[in-house]
Design a protein around this motif. Structure first.
Motif, short mmCIF file in Angstrom:
data_model
loop_
_atom_site.label_atom_id
_atom_site.label_comp_id
_atom_site.label_asym_id
_atom_site.label_seq_id
_atom_site.Cartn_x
_atom_site.Cartn_y
_atom_site.Cartn_z
N PHE A 99 0.84 -1.21 0.00
CA PHE A 99 0.00 0.00 0.00
C PHE A 99 0.87 1.25 0.00
O PHE A 99 0.64 2.19 -0.78
CB PHE A 99 -0.92 -0.04 1.22
CG PHE A 99 -1.80 1.16 1.34
CD1 PHE A 99 -2.63 1.53 0.31
CD2 PHE A 99 -1.80 1.91 2.50
CE1 PHE A 99 -3.43 2.64 0.42
CE2 PHE A 99 -2.60 3.01 2.62
CZ PHE A 99 -3.41 3.39 1.57
N ALA A 100 1.93 1.26 0.86
CA ALA A 100 2.78 2.44 0.94
C ALA A 100 3.52 2.66 -0.38
O ALA A 100 3.65 3.80 -0.84
CB ALA A 100 3.77 2.27 2.08
N LEU A 101 3.98 1.57 -1.03
CA LEU A 101 4.68 1.73 -2.31
C LEU A 101 3.73 2.27 -3.38
O LEU A 101 4.14 3.08 -4.21
CB LEU A 101 5.28 0.40 -2.75
CG LEU A 101 6.58 0.02 -2.08
CD1 LEU A 101 6.99 -1.38 -2.48
CD2 LEU A 101 7.67 0.99 -2.46
N ALA A 102 2.46 1.83 -3.33
CA ALA A 102 1.49 2.37 -4.29
C ALA A 102 1.31 3.86 -4.08
O ALA A 102 1.24 4.64 -5.04
CB ALA A 102 0.16 1.64 -4.16
N LEU A 103 1.27 4.29 -2.80
CA LEU A 103 1.16 5.72 -2.53
C LEU A 103 2.39 6.46 -3.07
O LEU A 103 2.25 7.55 -3.63
CB LEU A 103 1.03 5.96 -1.02
CG LEU A 103 -0.33 5.69 -0.42
CD1 LEU A 103 -0.27 5.91 1.07
CD2 LEU A 103 -1.36 6.61 -1.01
N VAL A 104 3.59 5.85 -2.91
CA VAL A 104 4.81 6.50 -3.40
C VAL A 104 4.75 6.65 -4.92
O VAL A 104 5.14 7.68 -5.47
CB VAL A 104 6.06 5.71 -2.96
CG1 VAL A 104 7.28 6.28 -3.63
CG2 VAL A 104 6.23 5.78 -1.48
#
Lengths: 128, 300
Positions: A99-104
């Motif tokens: 999820f965090a990588l998608a936000l990045v």
């Protein structure tokens, strides 16, 4: 000398503390969002190492029964509870990292950089 | 005041949709050049100040953390000792009565899929939710795809078709059935040997990623398209939920379970653990492949 002996016996805990602190350093210091996430994952793995080592007992085997003739005795197996907790933790950390990588990725598409200071500067310009 | 909040929400919603926020016309995408790092003497002095102080505070915080944790390590119970407070009556009960109550030779599998099955259901839901969020954020549609992106993807596809490596293709064709076999084996034998749904699903998903890397996503789409993905994911999670409801309801009413426990050590044993391992395994396979496909191509 006594201190060194204790540290040697607790070597897994010491390594996990070191990993945790390296992860925390990278999470706090590094302006690159991807490297922040790598630090975050390092902290996760330090916790798993600590939990697994807390469940280990010298001279005992993994909690899988192979001899079904008698009721299993708790004297033969290591503690199974930390293994189950770590299993849960790994799956949750995979989800959070994805999820965090998608936000990045989305932040990069908007600001064309992954450096947090540059992003914050552009955000401030937008608000002004 | 409320007007500002409203517009902030709109900006956020527009960002999720991949548009420029309202108030500006939907302009052509900004040129992809790296913006210069702000130097000294610019109008960003406050940011420089903030960065310097945040680094100082961060260093103090990390060093304090390190000191406190090392001091704690010296006072923790010793590694490997059988008298540690973690080795208490809970783990003793799991080991001594686990086989009799769950039928699983792998005590960890019996623990997480019988005694703590509710917890593991929450874990699968977290994975489901993460896949959904990544789909919301990264899926390609008309809002966030430009013609240059499409051209680049088409070019990659063409070059991929042209220079497919013979060695790589042959190796993948040999490895792929093996990885599928190992994945399903790890799922099926999760209750009598090391393994389980999550690890088996990861192996199977890794095999699918290997196939997609070598032969292109279009080939995977022949047997695993978006419809299939939604179907497998939802059916697996719902099946898990049904098993869970049945197990918890019968158990809490003091009734014997519907699924017989079987003989410990056989494949068909341990009641609900093996079907749940399979369901979780296929869900994890879908999720792992979906992460790969969404991050690399933006579509399944």
């Amino acid at each position: 000398m006594e201190l060194l002996t204790t540290l040697w016996i607790q070597r897994y805990m010491v390594v996990s503390v070191l990993l945790f602190c390296i992860g925390a350093f990278s999470l706090v210091f590094n302006p690159n969002l991807i490297k922040k996430l790598i630090g975050f994952d390092l902290m996760d793995n330090a916790i798993y190492l600590m939990l697994t080592s807390a469940g280990y007992i010298d001279g005992r085997i993994a909690p899988i029964v192979t001899d079904f003739s008698a009721a299993p005795s708790a004297e033969h197996f290591v503690n199974p509870i930390p293994a189950g907790l770590v299993l849960t933790g790994i799956v949750v950390s995979v989800s959070v990292t994805a999820f965090a990588l998608a936000l990045v990725v989305r932040i990069y598409q908007k600001y064309h950089t992954v450096y947090l200071d540059v992003i914050m500067a552009s955000m401030k310009k937008e608000v002004d | 005041m409320s007007g500002e909040k409203f517009s902030r929400f709109h900006r956020f919603a527009a960002w999720v949709d991949g548009e420029e926020w309202c108030g500006q016309p939907a302009a052509s995408p900004a040129p992809r050049e790296k913006k210069p790092r702000p130097g000294k003497g610019s109008s960003l002095d406050r940011y420089q100040l903030y960065r310097r102080y945040s680094q100082l505070v961060g260093a103090v915080f990390c060093l304090t953390l390190f000191g406190v944790l090392m001091a704690t390590v010296l006072h923790l119970p010793l590694f490997g000792s059988p008298d540690n407070p973690t080795n208490n009556e809970v783990s003793q009960r799991y080991i001594e009565r686990g086989i009799e109550e769950t039928g699983a030779a792998n005590i960890v599998a019996g623990m997480i899929l019988s005694y703590r099955v509710f917890d593991t259901f929450g874990e699968s839901s977290v994975l489901f939710l993460a896949a959904t969020c990544v789909t919301i954020l990264l899926r390609r549609d008309h809002n966030n795809t430009t013609t240059s992106d499409l051209e680049e993807m088409a070019r990659e596809d063409r070059s991929g078709k042209k220079d497919r490596d013979m060695i790589l293709r042959t190796a993948v064709l040999i490895l792929l059935p093996l990885s599928a076999l190992v994945g399903v084996y790890v799922m099926l034998f999760g209750h009598i040997s090391p393994g389980g749904g999550f690890s088996g699903g990861a192996i199977l998903g890794g095999g699918m990623i290997l196939y997609a890397q070598t032969f292109g996503n279009a080939n995977v789409r022949r047997f695993f398209n978006e419809h299939m993905y939604h179907l497998i994911k939802v059916v697996c999670l719902m099946g898990y939920g049904l098993f869970l409801v049945d197990y918890v309801m019968t158990g809490s009413s003091g009734l014997p379970g519907h699924v017989p426990l079987g003989i410990p050590g056989h494949i068909i044993s341990a009641g609900i653990i093996m079907p749940i391992d399979l369901l979780v395994g296929f869900e994890v396979t879908c999720t792992i492949y979906a992460f790969y496909a969404l991050f690399s191509k933006g579509e399944l």
